[in-house]
Design a protein around this motif. Sequence first.
Motif, PDB file in Angstrom:
ATOM      1  N   ALA A 153       1.019  -1.268   0.018  1.00 34.04           N
ATOM      2  CA  ALA A 153      -0.039   0.016  -0.149  1.00 34.04           C
ATOM      3  C   ALA A 153       0.798   1.170  -0.072  1.00 34.04           C
ATOM      4  CB  ALA A 153      -0.814  -0.020   1.279  1.00 34.04           C
ATOM      5  N   HIS A 154       0.914   1.913  -1.065  1.00 32.08           N
ATOM      6  CA  HIS A 154       1.667   3.080  -1.210  1.00 32.08           C
ATOM      7  C   HIS A 154       1.030   4.535  -1.029  1.00 32.08           C
ATOM      8  CE1 HIS A 154       5.035   0.670  -2.659  1.00 32.08           C
ATOM      9  NE2 HIS A 154       4.046   0.039  -3.190  1.00 32.08           N
ATOM     10  N   GLY A 155      -0.197   4.218  -0.767  1.00 28.20           N
ATOM     11  CA  GLY A 155      -0.816   5.597  -0.509  1.00 28.20           C
ATOM     12  C   GLY A 155      -0.698   6.184   0.946  1.00 28.20           C
ATOM     13  N   PRO A 156      -1.491   7.225   1.518  1.00 27.35           N
ATOM     14  CA  PRO A 156      -1.350   7.545   2.892  1.00 27.35           C
ATOM     15  C   PRO A 156      -1.346   6.551   3.980  1.00 27.35           C
ATOM     16  CG  PRO A 156      -3.028   9.126   1.823  1.00 27.35           C
ATOM     17  CD  PRO A 156      -2.756   7.763   0.756  1.00 27.35           C
ATOM     18  N   SER A 157      -0.317   6.664   4.826  1.00 30.00           N
ATOM     19  CA  SER A 157      -0.185   5.652   5.859  1.00 30.00           C
ATOM     20  C   SER A 157      -0.061   6.552   7.092  1.00 30.00           C
ATOM     21  CB  SER A 157       0.972   4.935   5.623  1.00 30.00           C
ATOM     22  OG  SER A 157       1.303   4.065   6.823  1.00 30.00           O
ATOM     23  N   LEU A 158      -0.990   6.330   7.962  1.00 29.82           N
ATOM     24  CA  LEU A 158      -1.226   7.356   9.164  1.00 29.82           C
ATOM     25  C   LEU A 158      -1.428   6.594  10.518  1.00 29.82           C
ATOM     26  CD1 LEU A 158      -4.092   9.589   7.587  1.00 29.82           C
ATOM     27  CD2 LEU A 158      -1.301   9.831   7.770  1.00 29.82           C
ATOM     28  N   ALA A 159      -1.003   6.814  11.408  1.00 30.56           N
ATOM     29  CA  ALA A 159      -1.125   6.317  12.969  1.00 30.56           C
ATOM     30  C   ALA A 159      -1.714   7.256  13.747  1.00 30.56           C
ATOM     31  CB  ALA A 159       0.439   5.884  12.961  1.00 30.56           C
ATOM     32  N   PRO A 160      -2.939   7.703  13.575  1.00 30.53           N
ATOM     33  CA  PRO A 160      -3.620   8.266  14.765  1.00 30.53           C
ATOM     34  C   PRO A 160      -3.431   7.815  16.268  1.00 30.53           C
ATOM     35  CG  PRO A 160      -5.268   7.405  13.422  1.00 30.53           C
ATOM     36  CD  PRO A 160      -3.863   6.825  12.823  1.00 30.53           C
ATOM     37  N   ALA A 161      -3.170   8.946  17.237  1.00 32.58           N
ATOM     38  CA  ALA A 161      -2.998   8.484  18.588  1.00 32.58           C
ATOM     39  C   ALA A 161      -3.955   9.263  19.352  1.00 32.58           C
ATOM     40  CB  ALA A 161      -1.697   8.449  19.317  1.00 32.58           C
TER      41      ALA A 161
END
Length: 433
Positions: A153-161
């Motif tokens: 997966a090369h789209g946005p990669s996010l880790a909300p905390a």
Amino acid sequence: MGRSDTAVAVTGMGMVTPAGADERTFWEGLCAGVSLARRCEQLAGLPVDFACPVAGIDLDEAVGGRSVWRMARFVKMALVAARAAVADAGLAPERWDGGRVGVVLGVGVGGVAVLTDNARRLDVDGPEAVSPLLVPMMMPNAAAGEVAIALRAHGPSLAPATACASGATAIALAGDLLTSGRCDVVVAGGAEAVVTPLVVSAFAGMGALSLRTADPAGASRPFAADRDGFVIGEGAAALVLERAPDAYARGRRPRALLAGTGSGTDAHHPTAPSPDGAGARRAVEAALREAGWAAREVDHINAHGTSTRLNDTMETGLISGMFPHRPTVTAPKGVLGHTLAAGGAIEAAATVLTLEHGVVPPVANLESPPDGFDLDCVVKEPRTQEVRRALSHSFGFGGHNVVLAFQRADGDGPVPGREGPGAGRGAGSAPVS
């Protein structure tokens, strides 16, 4: 851009939970309505020596491959859940346009067990004993990164905390990525694995955990008059989200629709919820507004229901005040414990299953409701109910409040809603594997 502009579909789900690491055992465990809390060897000797750990799965075997040695426990659980969700959606990473695929995985703490282990090594054997992999193993975004690698997966990669709302925040952000046209597919959810002496001692010290050491299985009791704190758990869940027209175009009927999301911040206290529930109410109102629902149209609420006095008091007032028609209420933390950042994602999956099966799981250990109780909590056994519209509440330390509105996906054809930017391209039109 609101959900009314483009219908967002849930097309796949995967989970690793104290109730099971596959959908069938997870759902059966929830519907049994029996707490899964038990004493844990790694917590022996602590004032609170019990939790709801994941069991019944060898994570190293489930992940497989040579890369497993570089992953902390929460990352392994996230990866297993994400792979299962993608398979459930009928998608094949080797055949999709990875540039149109996003990953959003909420994590509250990260690899704390790896951190504490290396801290001991430093104290005993010096700096040379510290693993060079400590940072990439403990960082909270490791789950999103490893899942993106595994899924190409090369789209946005996010880790909300957003603490215990992180998994729900991830799903809300995924919906935004789809309706804005930035992605065609998003794998979203949450993961947490902090059943460790350090974290359990910290939560116990602040008075957040139940002290029912003589009866672990009776300790997690959301909304009960005699509740005394939550039981810590662990787990992960992932949902595959797509624009509904794209799902239908590749022959996939949605499991449910993400009709709306809402967020609101208490700005009140680092750990205690605002007693008047104003931030949570703003989140509910925003989710209803985006979904285009009136409050009276909500059939069911999957409550945050932590089994703490402050949260359950606030949430009882919120639900009874906003929903006087008394929709059914459940609280999975009675069975699963509080899985922290994973909770919002696991409970989103449970809400989808309630919509699909027309069954509301019971709240474990709820026998004596508090004075002024005005909720229709399902207790003792599952309740059969036609549920078309449901909310899932997630509230976290820091005053984070997130509410997800899910709608049953009826019919065999496309749902209403015009196609958004990028619809029908890339992964959204990928063939079924």
